[in-house]
Motif scaffolding. Structure first.
Motif, PDB file in Angstrom:
ATOM      1  N   ARG A  69      42.695  34.750  36.758  1.00  0.00           N
ATOM      2  CA  ARG A  69      43.110  33.569  37.513  1.00  0.00           C
ATOM      3  C   ARG A  69      41.952  32.949  38.282  1.00  0.00           C
ATOM      4  NH1 ARG A  69      48.838  35.793  39.950  1.00  0.00           N
ATOM      5  NH2 ARG A  69      49.369  37.082  38.150  1.00  0.00           N
ATOM      6  N   THR A  76      54.754  30.947  36.979  1.00  0.00           N
ATOM      7  CA  THR A  76      54.668  30.698  35.546  1.00  0.00           C
ATOM      8  C   THR A  76      54.745  32.009  34.767  1.00  0.00           C
ATOM      9  OG1 THR A  76      53.303  28.771  35.997  1.00  0.00           O
ATOM     10  CG2 THR A  76      53.290  29.600  33.754  1.00  0.00           C
ATOM     11  N   LEU A  77      54.020  33.025  35.242  1.00  0.00           N
ATOM     12  CA  LEU A  77      54.070  34.318  34.556  1.00  0.00           C
ATOM     13  C   LEU A  77      55.446  34.959  34.662  1.00  0.00           C
ATOM     14  CD1 LEU A  77      50.621  35.819  35.535  1.00  0.00           C
ATOM     15  CD2 LEU A  77      51.416  35.262  33.242  1.00  0.00           C
ATOM     16  N   ARG A  86      57.917  33.276  32.314  1.00  0.00           N
ATOM     17  CA  ARG A  86      57.701  33.714  30.937  1.00  0.00           C
ATOM     18  C   ARG A  86      58.260  35.118  30.733  1.00  0.00           C
ATOM     19  NH1 ARG A  86      52.322  35.142  27.659  1.00  0.00           N
ATOM     20  NH2 ARG A  86      52.011  36.353  29.534  1.00  0.00           N
ATOM     21  N   LEU A  94      46.156  29.341  33.436  1.00  0.00           N
ATOM     22  CA  LEU A  94      46.091  30.764  33.106  1.00  0.00           C
ATOM     23  C   LEU A  94      45.768  30.953  31.640  1.00  0.00           C
ATOM     24  CD1 LEU A  94      49.388  31.810  34.864  1.00  0.00           C
ATOM     25  CD2 LEU A  94      47.125  32.586  35.532  1.00  0.00           C
ATOM     26  N   LYS A  95      45.073  32.052  31.343  1.00  0.00           N
ATOM     27  CA  LYS A  95      45.005  32.486  29.958  1.00  0.00           C
ATOM     28  C   LYS A  95      46.050  33.579  29.800  1.00  0.00           C
ATOM     29  CE  LYS A  95      40.292  31.245  28.902  1.00  0.00           C
ATOM     30  NZ  LYS A  95      40.675  29.821  28.776  1.00  0.00           N
ATOM     31  N   ASP A  96      46.276  33.992  28.562  1.00  0.00           N
ATOM     32  CA  ASP A  96      47.269  35.018  28.283  1.00  0.00           C
ATOM     33  C   ASP A  96      47.081  36.194  29.237  1.00  0.00           C
ATOM     34  OD1 ASP A  96      49.297  36.353  27.030  1.00  0.00           O
ATOM     35  OD2 ASP A  96      47.966  37.306  25.583  1.00  0.00           O
ATOM     36  N   GLU A  97      48.113  36.532  29.998  1.00  0.00           N
ATOM     37  CA  GLU A  97      47.993  37.653  30.932  1.00  0.00           C
ATOM     38  C   GLU A  97      49.132  38.625  30.700  1.00  0.00           C
ATOM     39  OE1 GLU A  97      47.018  36.779  35.078  1.00  0.00           O
ATOM     40  OE2 GLU A  97      48.393  38.340  35.718  1.00  0.00           O
ATOM     41  N   ASP A 128      53.562  28.968  24.406  1.00  0.00           N
ATOM     42  CA  ASP A 128      53.216  29.907  25.457  1.00  0.00           C
ATOM     43  C   ASP A 128      51.896  29.527  26.100  1.00  0.00           C
ATOM     44  OD1 ASP A 128      54.527  32.147  26.393  1.00  0.00           O
ATOM     45  OD2 ASP A 128      52.918  33.433  25.664  1.00  0.00           O
ATOM     46  N   GLN A 188      50.986  29.756  39.726  1.00  0.00           N
ATOM     47  CA  GLN A 188      50.498  30.700  38.704  1.00  0.00           C
ATOM     48  C   GLN A 188      51.432  31.902  38.599  1.00  0.00           C
ATOM     49  OE1 GLN A 188      46.345  31.592  39.656  1.00  0.00           O
ATOM     50  NE2 GLN A 188      45.723  30.060  38.160  1.00  0.00           N
ATOM     51  N   LEU A 227      51.148  28.311  30.011  1.00  0.00           N
ATOM     52  CA  LEU A 227      50.196  29.048  30.844  1.00  0.00           C
ATOM     53  C   LEU A 227      49.013  28.169  31.225  1.00  0.00           C
ATOM     54  CD1 LEU A 227      50.131  32.566  29.181  1.00  0.00           C
ATOM     55  CD2 LEU A 227      51.298  31.869  31.246  1.00  0.00           C
ATOM     56  N   SER A 228      48.510  27.397  30.265  1.00  0.00           N
ATOM     57  CA  SER A 228      47.289  26.655  30.575  1.00  0.00           C
ATOM     58  C   SER A 228      47.574  25.491  31.516  1.00  0.00           C
ATOM     59  CB  SER A 228      46.587  26.194  29.301  1.00  0.00           C
ATOM     60  OG  SER A 228      47.283  25.156  28.698  1.00  0.00           O
TER      61      SER A 228
END
Lengths: 478, 478
Positions: A314, B365-366, B369, A298-301, A289, B362, A293-294
């Motif tokens: 972001r 990607t979210l 997921r 992105l970090k965990d959102e 995951d 971005q 994301l990276s």
């Protein structure tokens, strides 16, 4: 007797839809309550309202904490807090453990200190070690105060490791036995437990000082003659971990050797804990995951985080991206004379840069995966370089020719076609080099090769692509 | 008695380095053999040569098949075949199962038909079902001919499912018991086995027609009074799967409920097989791997594949990318008049398109997921849309202003700055919409939302970004 056979995914989706429906009905009724003023209407609506909530609460009571966690993740903020308020408080601890960090934060923000302490009270020491760092510091000390000395020591020991170390994931509930007893005695000993720790697939065989001597798989215990001794049938070829081992590497070992549980030992081979496959599965999921994301910066959102939080999450990547885009723009700016003489260049240059960026990203993606799986080492880097350069040459020649002919056909200048072809070839080679070496160098300097690789590569292929194409055009066409 | 405690990752890396060292020494010697002609030299070198290979072979004999598989993955093609030739033939089957599809292909290409048949002979039916489809068709039928009727039926049943269905992953080695017997009898029954199937953490309780009635976890069996009956202590709330269930969803269920094994039943609840956590771990790893690769437009690629194979693997995405880049180029081409009047536009336009592409990625990607985790459903799409539009507005306003001021400062035209700002804002909104709806629409039409999303989004934000920026410039600045 009936067997409750569940198709887990379907029933989960159904539960989510049911909860959503109840929430919507609830909001509808609430809207009416607010609009209507008459006292009679009010009363009726309030009753319906309460009935709705009760129904929702009953539905939630039938669900596994992990399923509630899943549903909470899939609900927008307001709905999530509504449902969180209706969840049986006894499940609070479990649910907080199951949700992602971002969602956990949003749930904790809605809890009173005494609720947090109560939720923490439902957890084992290894689980506590995971939750406690996210609690407000006043609550932290209150939670630790409720523990007896041994438990507190376990929590503090687990908390002393970083999140990516085995020590932070191990639990302390293992069954240990001696080597010089009969299996019959082991079986009698086990019957004195109310239940065995989850994921117990082997017993740890230790000496008087808790030094690991081997393991007794339950599968062997069950098929062997009870008159045999532990030491006759135990396995002494054991995969063990140490608390400072990397969790991701441990997860890979669990994958390779198909483990269910494994002992954690200190440097003297004294057993100090245990890790189990369910935690390793979480590690694998979280790592992959984080990688996806990276790659996008992105970090965990939390999917339903507030706009403000998302903007903050972001921001770093966007800012970096704007800087690199600005540099690329200045590269073009320095060729404005050339472009004003031959405006076709402006239309063609994004092709060169864009395709460079994409092929560079392809190379990087493969390299990052190879690094993560431990497949890349100094001795084979040269092979990889040759391979990527070979691909770049073939693609550059092939696609460069196609685009060169197109440019020639469109603008009627064979020179422009040749410049296009040359620039494509050169930028493909640049992309291969950049795509290979950026992650390798990042790894060398101890950074996560996935995080930001993609921005760096696009930045380099953009700027260099513009420079190569416009530079060649200035030399050969002006 | 000593315990062989291994730190798995370290020892694996060490083994890999040892193998590489031996291979290099071997190649060095071979080089000398070829160069030198004298008969005496020749003999000595050949002896050294053979000694090296023997040492390598001995080293390999000590390794777990999974470790050999890992080492094979990390070796360039020629070295890989060298090592593959030295591996104990008894491990061939296991190793072929462990390596990735791309590497398996390269190993099979080096094997004679009778070697493949021998390797297949070492495997269980569920493992065979995984390997057989990759064998040449003549070998396939030969392998199937060596099986007895029951085994052949199992292999063919497993092969009738697609790779992402539970049916292709289930094994047939489970222990079933009746509900109306005493635990004591169960314990005696188990002792008649030489060994239990791996990952047996529960026995399946069935009736005379193999209909599932519940499960008896070994942990409960071991702590309970042997005089009790199975039906008294078995669990009748069981997570079960059906052969057509999606493997990825099953893996998520294993994660949520921390399962080690689970029964697979047909539509009548008859037990037909079993799936275990080790296979689910592989599914999770493969899915996340495939996601990362497909975001970059790649299919599974052997790190050391030949240049030709790699070119073929990366071809479709590159071709698509060239088409979309060409379209974007034509959008710019249609504004050549505008650019020739104000060449600064050429330098500024990649900023607008590039940042649009990145923010779109971005968002996508979210969303991808969220889709994979089942968190997105029709009822919350509107919330997501509002969130992404909010972020786009804030970022567009903020960064649009910054870049607008920069453009103004650089080129001294306030109009240019305003056009820049407007274009940034609009393209951010385009990126948010595209990033949200492209994966949702792909999912709706039953396609993998990850594969190719990124090309499509970059294509749209590029073309539209150029169009918006140059269009605004044409309207307001010409």
């Amino acid at each position: 007797m009936t067997v409750l056979t569940r198709k887990p995914q379907e029933s989960l989706q159904e539960s989510l839809q049911q909860v959503t429906r109840l929430l919507e009905r609830h909001k509808l009724v609430e809207g009416m309550v607010h609009k209507q003023e008459g006292p009679k209407h009010d009363l009726v609506e309030k009753l319906v309202h309460r009935q709705n909530l009760t129904e929702l609460q009953m539905k939630l009571a039938t669900l596994h904490p992990a399923d509630i966690a899943h549903i909470l993740e899939a609900l927008p903020h307001a709905d999530r807090l509504m449902v969180w308020g209706l969840v049986d408080a006894e499940d609070d601890g479990e649910i907080l453990l199951e949700v992602s960090d971002a969602v956990r934060e949003s749930l904790l923000a809605d809890m009173a200190p005494h609720e947090m302490v109560a939720a923490a009270g439902q957890l084992d020491t290894d689980e506590l070690a995971d939750l406690v760092p996210d609690l407000p510091s006043a609550v932290q000390s209150e939670v630790l105060d409720t523990l007896d000395a041994e438990d507190r020591a376990e929590v503090q020991s687990a908390m002393s490791y970083t999140e990516d170390q085995i020590g932070s994931l191990m639990d302390f509930e293992m069954v240990t036995i001696r080597a010089d007893i009969k299996l019959e005695v082991v079986l009698r000993y086990l019957r004195r437990f109310d239940e065995l720790p989850t994921h117990t697939d082997k017993l740890f065989v230790v000496d008087d000082n808790d030094i690991l001597k081997g393991v007794l798989p339950l599968n062997r215990l069950l098929v062997s003659d009870p008159d045999k001794y532990v030491q006759e049938i135990m396995a002494d070829d054991v995969v063990v971990f140490q608390p400072f081992d990397d969790a991701g590497e441990a997860a890979q070992a669990f994958e390779r050797y198909d483990l269910v549980s494994a002992p954690v030992v200190d440097s003297n081979h004294k057993v100090i804990g245990r890790i189990t496959v369910d935690q390793m599965v979480d590690v694998i999921r979280e790592e992959s995951d984080a990688e996806v994301l990276s790659l996008a910066g992105l970090k965990d959102e939390d999917l339903f985080s507030s706009v403000g939080k998302a903007v903050k999450n972001r921001w770093p990547w966007l800012a970096l991206n704007i800087c690199t885009a600005f540099i690329a723009s200045r590269v073009i700016g320095s060729f404005e004379d050339t472009i004003s003489h031959l405006v076709a260049l402006a239309a063609l240059m994004p092709i060169v840069s864009g395709i460079g960026g994409n092929t560079g990203t392809q190379t990087t993606t493969l390299i990052i995966r190879g690094l993560a799986l431990g497949q890349i080492q100094p001795s084979n880097t040269r092979m990889l370089l040759l391979k990527e350069l070979g691909i770049a040459l073939i693609n550059g020649l092939m696609w460069g020719s196609v685009l060169g002919v197109m440019a020639w056909a469109l603008y009627g200048q064979i020179g422009l076609g040749l410049v296009m072809m040359g620039a494509m070839m050169l930028n493909m080679i640049v992309a291969a080099l950049v795509g290979l070496f950026v992650p390798l160098i990042m790894q060398k300097f101890g950074r996560d090769p996935a995080y930001g690789s993609s921005v760096l590569i696009t930045a380099l292929t953009d700027s260099l692509g513009f420079f190569i194409f416009l530079g060649l055009a200035t030399i050969f066409l002006m």
